[in-house]
Design a protein around this motif. Structure first.
Motif, PDB file in Angstrom:
ATOM      1  N   ARG A 141       0.704  -6.997  18.436  1.00 18.08           N
ATOM      2  CA  ARG A 141       1.597  -6.856  17.282  1.00 18.08           C
ATOM      3  C   ARG A 141       2.064  -8.209  16.772  1.00 18.08           C
ATOM      4  NH1 ARG A 141       6.516  -3.926  18.142  1.00 18.08           N
ATOM      5  NH2 ARG A 141       6.457  -4.669  20.296  1.00 18.08           N
ATOM      6  N   HIS A 142       2.100  -9.199  17.649  1.00 18.71           N
ATOM      7  CA  HIS A 142       2.564 -10.536  17.273  1.00 18.71           C
ATOM      8  C   HIS A 142       1.591 -11.578  17.831  1.00 18.71           C
ATOM      9  CE1 HIS A 142       6.603  -9.161  15.996  1.00 18.71           C
ATOM     10  NE2 HIS A 142       6.436  -8.256  16.950  1.00 18.71           N
ATOM     11  N   HIS A 191       3.585 -17.719  12.711  1.00 16.41           N
ATOM     12  CA  HIS A 191       3.783 -16.459  13.433  1.00 16.41           C
ATOM     13  C   HIS A 191       3.288 -15.350  12.530  1.00 16.41           C
ATOM     14  CE1 HIS A 191       6.964 -13.230  14.752  1.00 16.41           C
ATOM     15  NE2 HIS A 191       5.732 -12.890  15.094  1.00 16.41           N
ATOM     16  N   VAL A 226      -4.043  -9.155  15.429  1.00 13.31           N
ATOM     17  CA  VAL A 226      -3.023  -8.233  14.910  1.00 13.31           C
ATOM     18  C   VAL A 226      -3.672  -7.122  14.091  1.00 13.31           C
ATOM     19  CG1 VAL A 226      -1.025  -8.054  13.364  1.00 13.31           C
ATOM     20  CG2 VAL A 226      -1.202  -9.988  14.953  1.00 13.31           C
ATOM     21  N   GLU A 249       7.438 -11.825  22.764  1.00 11.92           N
ATOM     22  CA  GLU A 249       6.645 -10.857  21.999  1.00 11.92           C
ATOM     23  C   GLU A 249       5.243 -11.350  21.659  1.00 11.92           C
ATOM     24  OE1 GLU A 249       9.836  -8.115  19.569  1.00 11.92           O
ATOM     25  OE2 GLU A 249       8.921  -9.819  18.512  1.00 11.92           O
ATOM     26  N   THR A 252      11.326 -16.394  16.009  1.00 13.61           N
ATOM     27  CA  THR A 252      10.194 -15.788  16.710  1.00 13.61           C
ATOM     28  C   THR A 252      10.553 -15.621  18.188  1.00 13.61           C
ATOM     29  OG1 THR A 252       8.528 -16.666  15.207  1.00 13.61           O
ATOM     30  CG2 THR A 252       7.791 -16.129  17.431  1.00 13.61           C
ATOM     31  N   SER A 259       2.348 -11.088  12.227  1.00  9.74           N
ATOM     32  CA  SER A 259       2.638  -9.797  12.847  1.00  9.74           C
ATOM     33  C   SER A 259       2.162  -8.676  11.940  1.00  9.74           C
ATOM     34  CB  SER A 259       4.139  -9.650  13.135  1.00  9.74           C
ATOM     35  OG  SER A 259       4.843  -9.301  11.957  1.00  9.74           O
TER      36      SER A 259
END
Length: 389
Positions: free
Chosen positions: A152-153, A206, A146, A91, A87, A208
């Motif tokens: 996006r993350h 995480h 998201v 981001e 990860t 996304s």
């Protein structure tokens, strides 16, 4: 949000778990936590026989009995394990952090975790409070961040350092007072019960808007959180006392009273828990969720339940059947016996081991169940394994 905007699919790309120090067995627990009132607990063995937990972890040095990690530090360690897996901290647009019992009342738990992760830079930070379902509130925030396309993350992390309020020293003023009054220096059952139920740890995910380029990801179909506080009283609480049926918070008492009565310790009304946890976290909510999502038992390949004690396993199975969702126990995955009950972090720690150890195939669906007895809330989450793209 623009009504023309298309919602994104959301995937769990990675999961991580951090458990402090070595595992502690049942016979070692009291030595690590310390005696309350200088006497061994009369209920410890009975509770351990019932809860089916064999080992757990504490953020306590067993030699010095000093804390080795704060709650925020446990959370940060779990997030760093995501970084180690790939990860990219730069981001991360949103960081959602949960715990049942933060290290302080202010600042918020989330920003304390973020303060330990300077590599992420500036990002959105959210603190989720509560008990076990707090972890899923953080997960849902990351999911929605998201899904709406705002980020996006995102990372969701839950951590517990329950041992900080379960050590024998926490109860010293209360037990000393009982000695002076000529009574046995034993703490009340609702406090002693949880000393043998709760432990420390942290987990993170995480998420996304794209599945992994290699291996399996878990697509999040939906996350449903429901509270029944409008019908039910407080059952598990800390920093408060129940008097004449009312929950009174620590701010209504003077500091001497708080100290003499171990007010900041975690307490549980066990009778209320046993009578209501399945009806209010399984049967009632599932009737609503199954109707909304057309959920059927035959589409579920895996069931990941977070239950606090092995005592509830068969009761949970009956509750699922009563709700019309009889998922066979051969499909269940739990690590309660080895990892213990880590509250809001439990489902993350279960997910991490499940993703690492299970032979997942694309198309398999995973139902997660997270109950909370704070004032009776629940969460169900449906995931689907997807192949790399």
């Amino acid at each position: 949000m623009n009504p023309q905007h298309t919602l994104s699919e959301v995937y769990i790309n990675r999961a991580a778990a951090f458990l402090p120090n070595r595992a502690v067995g049942n016979d070692e627990m009291e030595a690590v936590l310390g005696l309350a009132g200088g006497l061994p607990s009369r209920v410890r063995k009975m509770i351990l026989r019932s809860n089916a937990i064999e080992t757990r972890h504490y953020a306590i040095d067993p030699e010095t009995r000093q804390a080795t990690h704060s709650c925020a530090e446990l959370a940060a360690e779990a997030v760093r394990l995501l970084f180690a897996q790939g990860t990219d901290p730069a981001e991360i647009g949103s960081l959602a952090c949960a715990t049942s019992y933060p290290d302080q009342t202010m600042p918020g738990h989330g920003v304390m975790v973020h303060g330990l992760l300077p590599e992420t830079g500036a990002c959105e930070v959210v603190s989720a409070a509560g008990v076990c379902v707090a972890g899923m509130a953080a997960m849902k925030h990351a999911y929605q961040a998201v899904r709406t396309g705002e980020h996006r993350h995102a990372v969701a992390v839950a951590a517990e350092a329950a041992s900080a309020v379960m050590r024998g020293e926490v109860f010293q003023s209360e037990t000393d007072g009982r000695k002076l009054a000529g009574a046995k220096p034993e703490i009340a059952f609702e406090k002693d019960f949880l000393r043998w139920m709760l432990s420390d740890g942290a987990g993170a995910v995480h998420v996304s808007n794209r599945p992994n380029s290699r291996g399996i990801s878990l697509k999040i179909h939906w996350i449903e959180l429901l509270s029944y506080a409008h019908e039910m009283p407080a059952c598990m609480y800390a920093g408060a006392e129940i008097s004449d049926g009312l929950l009174r918070g620590w701010k209504t008492f003077d500091s001497d009273y708080c100290r003499r009565n171990s007010l900041m310790s975690v307490k549980q009304d066990v009778k209320l828990l046993n009578e209501n946890i399945v009806p209010y976290t399984v049967e009632k909510p599932l009737a609503r969720i199954m109707a909304r999502h057309k959920l059927r038992a035959e589409e579920i390949d895996w069931f990941l339940p977070h239950y606090s004690s092995g005592f509830f396993r068969d009761k949970l199975a009956v509750g699922l059947a009563n709700a019309g969702l009889p998922v066979g126990q051969e499909k269940w995955f739990t690590n309660l016996a080895a990892k213990g009950n880590t509250g809001s972090a439990s489902i993350y720690i279960i997910l991490e081991e499940f993703m690492r150890m299970s032979d997942l195939r694309a198309g398999q669906k995973i139902l997660c169940y997270i109950p909370e007895s704070g004032r009776f809330s629940t969460c169900f989450m449906l995931l689907e394994a997807v192949e790399a793209v």
